[in-house]
Write a protein that holds these residues in place. Sequence first.
Motif, PDB file in Angstrom:
ATOM      1  N   HIS A 172       0.831  -1.198   0.000  1.00 37.75           N
ATOM      2  CA  HIS A 172       0.000   0.000   0.000  1.00 37.75           C
ATOM      3  C   HIS A 172       0.869   1.252   0.000  1.00 37.75           C
ATOM      4  O   HIS A 172       0.607   2.227  -0.729  1.00 37.75           O
ATOM      5  CB  HIS A 172      -0.932  -0.011   1.212  1.00 37.75           C
ATOM      6  N   CYS A 176       0.992   3.928  -3.143  1.00 36.66           N
ATOM      7  CA  CYS A 176       0.554   5.304  -2.874  1.00 36.66           C
ATOM      8  C   CYS A 176       1.552   6.326  -3.404  1.00 36.66           C
ATOM      9  O   CYS A 176       1.188   7.488  -3.678  1.00 36.66           O
ATOM     10  CB  CYS A 176       0.349   5.518  -1.374  1.00 36.66           C
ATOM     11  N   VAL A 187      -4.231   0.462  -5.104  1.00 30.73           N
ATOM     12  CA  VAL A 187      -4.468   1.070  -3.794  1.00 30.73           C
ATOM     13  C   VAL A 187      -5.888   0.778  -3.324  1.00 30.73           C
ATOM     14  O   VAL A 187      -6.119   0.425  -2.149  1.00 30.73           O
ATOM     15  CB  VAL A 187      -4.219   2.594  -3.858  1.00 30.73           C
ATOM     16  N   LEU A 190      -6.089  -2.849  -2.200  1.00 30.67           N
ATOM     17  CA  LEU A 190      -5.402  -3.084  -0.931  1.00 30.67           C
ATOM     18  C   LEU A 190      -6.146  -2.453   0.243  1.00 30.67           C
ATOM     19  O   LEU A 190      -6.119  -2.980   1.357  1.00 30.67           O
ATOM     20  CB  LEU A 190      -3.979  -2.536  -1.002  1.00 30.67           C
ATOM     21  N   GLU A 191      -6.826  -1.328  -0.010  1.00 30.46           N
ATOM     22  CA  GLU A 191      -7.565  -0.671   1.069  1.00 30.46           C
ATOM     23  C   GLU A 191      -8.771  -1.484   1.519  1.00 30.46           C
ATOM     24  O   GLU A 191      -9.303  -1.238   2.607  1.00 30.46           O
ATOM     25  CB  GLU A 191      -7.996   0.725   0.620  1.00 30.46           C
ATOM     26  N   ASP A 195      -6.839  -3.327   7.481  1.00 30.87           N
ATOM     27  CA  ASP A 195      -5.920  -2.201   7.633  1.00 30.87           C
ATOM     28  C   ASP A 195      -5.553  -1.933   9.087  1.00 30.87           C
ATOM     29  O   ASP A 195      -4.839  -0.990   9.391  1.00 30.87           O
ATOM     30  CB  ASP A 195      -6.534  -0.943   7.016  1.00 30.87           C
TER      31      ASP A 195
END
Length: 306
Positions: A172, A176, A187, A190-191, A195
Amino acid sequence: MTLIKPRLLAIVSWAAVLLVLGVAIAWVGPERLVAPWRSIDPMALLVALALMVASYLIRTLRITRYFPDRLAGHFWSAFRLSSWHNLMNNLLPMRSGELAFPVLMQRYYRLSPLESVPVLFWFRLLDLQAILLIGLVAGGHLLGLSDGVLGLLFALLLLAPVLAYGLRHWLHGVLCRQDGRLAQKGVTMLESLPDRPTRLLGTLFWTWANWLVKLAALGWVLAALAPVGFAAGVLGAIGGDLTTVLPVHAPGGFGTYEAGVALLLAPLVDEPRTVLAAAVNLHLFVLGTALLAAALALFIRRPSPR
């Protein structure tokens, strides 16, 4: 022409599977298949069925707790989604049933595939970890593995989610700092993965709760269908369920599921026909409960479009 070929391939695949299933039943003998069910206590079988339904409810909780903002107040529609996803996963070949999850998540809750597909992949990795760890506990010594090998495998499997969690944060951060549409999609994907530690532990908890309940039910049923103990029954059930997690999966699971059960159960039972009969019966129990849950889910209304 493009529509005819997939349909023809599906017809040929199902015909081949049903032919193999027919030959297997003829070899085993219908009486050998039916006999174990006559000796099972109906109340105990009802308890096993209730445990299977409980595992479907726990699986639904894993989904709703993972998306608390989007799925708040939608437990029963999520149960409908989970039940039909599970049925499609059992019936369709080569993991194609997994497509039901992102399709239904978008249709029901407006979650894009970029948000739902990584979560499904994460769930499947945790499923695989739980199955393998429970298998090592239930039958590691039955498979002839030494204490050293068992300890090493156990440690690696326990650490796998933590390593994946750390890898997610590292990727991530890398993406970014990148420009471009592909990096932005990465991104977004992965978000959708855990988290924070509480989210990681939450998915681990519901995954383990699901598999402990489900394998307890299947292990008991298999132990009642074959001359093995509960631990060996759990081991054989894991062999079948591994085929539903791995990419190799025949239409309806017929053949591959039985092969998975027989692979781990055959060293413990001398009679091959008994092993195959138990594997077929366990598979029928799994498909029956999946069909029952999906049928009950038909009475649940889909969520209204937002």
